[in-house]
Design an enzyme around this catalytic site. Structure first.
Site, PDB file in Angstrom:
ATOM      1  N   ARG B  58       6.452 -18.834 -19.275  1.00  0.00           N
ATOM      2  CA  ARG B  58       5.999 -20.044 -19.935  1.00  0.00           C
ATOM      3  C   ARG B  58       5.400 -19.761 -21.317  1.00  0.00           C
ATOM      4  NH1 ARG B  58       4.555 -23.353 -15.781  1.00  0.00           N
ATOM      5  NH2 ARG B  58       4.569 -21.291 -14.881  1.00  0.00           N
ATOM      6  N   THR B  59       4.420 -18.877 -21.372  1.00  0.00           N
ATOM      7  CA  THR B  59       3.715 -18.647 -22.626  1.00  0.00           C
ATOM      8  C   THR B  59       4.647 -18.062 -23.685  1.00  0.00           C
ATOM      9  OG1 THR B  59       1.706 -18.257 -21.363  1.00  0.00           O
ATOM     10  CG2 THR B  59       1.682 -17.574 -23.653  1.00  0.00           C
ATOM     11  N   LYS B  86       7.558   4.812 -23.370  1.00  0.00           N
ATOM     12  CA  LYS B  86       7.807   6.189 -23.802  1.00  0.00           C
ATOM     13  C   LYS B  86       6.503   6.887 -24.151  1.00  0.00           C
ATOM     14  CE  LYS B  86      12.200   4.754 -25.816  1.00  0.00           C
ATOM     15  NZ  LYS B  86      12.768   4.328 -27.102  1.00  0.00           N
ATOM     16  N   ARG B 108       0.279 -10.300 -25.699  1.00  0.00           N
ATOM     17  CA  ARG B 108      -0.260 -10.409 -24.353  1.00  0.00           C
ATOM     18  C   ARG B 108      -0.356  -8.994 -23.804  1.00  0.00           C
ATOM     19  NH1 ARG B 108       1.288 -14.184 -19.424  1.00  0.00           N
ATOM     20  NH2 ARG B 108      -0.005 -15.494 -20.730  1.00  0.00           N
ATOM     21  N   HIS B 136      -7.586 -16.416 -23.050  1.00  0.00           N
ATOM     22  CA  HIS B 136      -6.237 -16.937 -23.262  1.00  0.00           C
ATOM     23  C   HIS B 136      -6.421 -18.215 -24.084  1.00  0.00           C
ATOM     24  CE1 HIS B 136      -2.155 -17.900 -22.903  1.00  0.00           C
ATOM     25  NE2 HIS B 136      -1.974 -17.908 -21.601  1.00  0.00           N
TER      26      HIS B 136
END
Lengths: 209, 339
Positions: B58-59, B86, B108, B136
């Protein structure tokens, strides 16, 4: 809106009656040129152009007995200088609650100056559809165009210096109808770039473009 | 009435005026998504990097759509595709990204504070799209916008936030935003998930669901974040849902015109019953729609104002206004521009 600054004498160009007479004449011209108001729509450019558009709408209604659809547009997102200032004014709501396709759209703004605002408005309008034609009405044309744009209806042609400031006040926003010239921006020399008149923060689009 | 901050890392510390400015801007952007041509040229030629070190549908899509509707170019990196796998450190990733000169980075990350770290290493705006259990901000902004739309105000409302508050960045961001805007906030859940420390941030703590939602104007349900739970916070999911699942019975205790929010993804039958989620009080889909508008506003306000260091004329402006810029970032930029 900043108040009068002592060292800068203001010259009033149009008073309330003058503004009203200009709008009445423009309303007549619009009706005459379009042979009525069928297929016409009015869109005002925020801020102040939207108030003038509302007034033209009601003047035309009085003449023709028909209500022309009305809309208002904020063109901030289409400006070519939004990335130049350190910050920007609040983006206002755009609402054109009718089909632009197949209509003649009358754009309304307070001051025509460089033509850049109108350029942005034309682009914005095209994103809403394909009007049959677009006409432009302004209360004041102060010259100094930077783009090949002209108005179809002009309240007053006002020869100005580039550095001068044309102030439009309307009763809806400032409590009084008035057009005035102020000789200089207080900081015109400090901030000018390439001869362009800067738009100080807080003055919004009163300057016109 | 302007938003002058260089980044959006959280809602903590933002003023009511700043929040209102962002919400008003978002409200204007809603109209763009209703047009036939859902695109304005505001961020043409700008590049927005979406850096997602944690799964999100969604975000990420919401940010991507928001950027595209503003005509920005978007690049999305997810954990699997990035060089984090890596062994590259976050700071190195940030430096490398900065050298490619993006105009904003949306990040995020599972660790709280990762966006702050990033902000110290790059000179473009950082937008926090969720960091650990910290904040958030765009989610809370879209919640504020949804509440304001339905209630006409935020000040004076009673908002019950129910569920796994301990692991919830949505809960924390909402607490900051709602308190600043003058709402009463109740945190509702079992004592293991509603820490007494939340009281210091201005929340009222309630451990009984029916008591917690009593006379609430707004109920916000949070997901049980099993992926973040390291210990045992309740004996079974079954027990949790018996005590805290929002049913029609519980909703009846709230105000008659209550609205129900959920940041998604929902665990139907765990924290919210389907009857309630799909019922007349639910404004969950409005939240999703408002999410795009809020993210457009955030990107526009942060990215649309200056071209940092892209040409000489404006480089000096950027340095003046970029007071938060760190010396390393300036050095990096100088290295990049060859000054």
């Amino acid at each position: 809106m900043s108040e009068d600054i002592g060292h800068a004498p203001r010259r009033v160009i149009m008073d309330a009656a003058g503004v009203q007479r200009a709008l009445v004449r423009i309303a007549h011209e619009i009706v005459e040129r379009n042979r009525g108001v069928d297929g016409l729509g009015i869109v005002g450019i925020r801020s102040r152009g939207d108030f003038l558009a509302r007034r033209l709408q009601s003047l035309i209604e009085r003449l023709e007995g028909a209500q022309v659809p009305y809309g208002a547009m904020d063109i901030t997102l289409y400006r070519d200088d939004i990335h130049r200032g350190a910050d920007h004014p609040l983006v206002q709501i755009t609402e054109i609650p009718w089909e632009v396709d197949g209509r003649t759209v009358l754009l309304v703004d307070d001051v025509l100056f460089t033509g850049r605002t109108v350029r942005a408005a034309l682009d914005a309008l095209m994103d809403f559809g394909r009007p049959v034609a677009i006409q432009l009405a302004v209360l004041v044309d102060r010259g100094h165009r930077e783009l090949p744009i002209r108005a179809d209806y002009v309240g007053k042609n006002l020869p100005t210096q580039r550095t001068e400031n044309v102030e439009v006040r309307l009763s809806e926003s400032e409590g009084v109808d008035e057009v005035a010239i102020r000789p200089d921006w207080p900081n015109a020399n400090a901030a000018g770039r390439g001869g362009r008149v800067p738009e100080p923060a807080g003055r919004g689009r009163a300057q016109g473009s | 009435m302007l938003f002058q901050r260089p980044h959006l890392l959280g809602l903590e510390g933002l003023t009511a005026d700043e929040l209102t400015f962002l919400l008003d801007t978002a409200e204007s952007f809603k109209e763009v998504s209703e047009r036939e041509i859902k695109k304005v040229p505001a961020l043409r030629g700008r590049t927005v990097v979406n850096l997602f070190f944690e799964p999100s549908t969604r975000t990420r899509i919401s940010f991507e759509i928001a950027a595209k509707r503003l005509s920005a170019d978007t690049v999305s990196l997810s954990t699997q595709a990035s060089s984090a796998s890596k062994g590259e450190t976050l700071a190195d990733t940030a430096r490398n990204l900065a050298a490619m000169r993006p105009d904003a980075i949306v990040v995020r990350h599972p660790s709280s504070g990762a966006p702050d770290l990033l902000a110290r290493h790059v000179d473009c705006p950082i937008i926090n799209a969720g960091d650990g259990a910290h904040e958030h901000p765009t989610q809370a902004l879209l919640d504020l916008l949804t509440i304001r739309e339905h209630k006409g105000r935020i000040e004076g409302l009673t908002v019950a936030i129910v569920g796994d508050l301990l692991h919830s960045r949505v809960g924390r961001s909402n607490l900051h935003g709602l308190r600043t805007m003058g709402a009463r906030v109740r945190f509702v859940g079992p004592p293991t998930l509603v820490s007494p420390h939340f009281a210091e941030l201005g929340a009222e703590l309630v451990h009984d669901l029916h008591e917690g939602v009593r006379d609430a104007d707004v109920i916000m349900m949070l997901r049980i974040q099993r992926e973040r739970m390291t210990g045992r916070y309740f004996s079974s999911l079954n027990e949790y849902s018996r005590l805290y699942c929002l049913s029609a019975d519980a909703v009846a205790k709230a105000k008659e015109d209550v609205i129900i929010l959920h940041p998604g993804p929902m665990n139907r039958g765990v924290e919210i019953s389907s009857t309630v989620a799909d019922g007349p009080y639910s404004v969950i889909m409005d939240q999703v729609t408002n999410g795009v508008a809020v993210r457009m506003a955030t990107l526009f306000v942060l990215v649309g104002r200056r071209r940092s260091g892209k040409d000489k004329d404006e480089a000096s402006d950027a340095e003046e206004s970029g007071a938060m810029e760190q010396p390393e970032a300036v050095l990096l930029r100088r290295a990049a521009t060859g000054e």
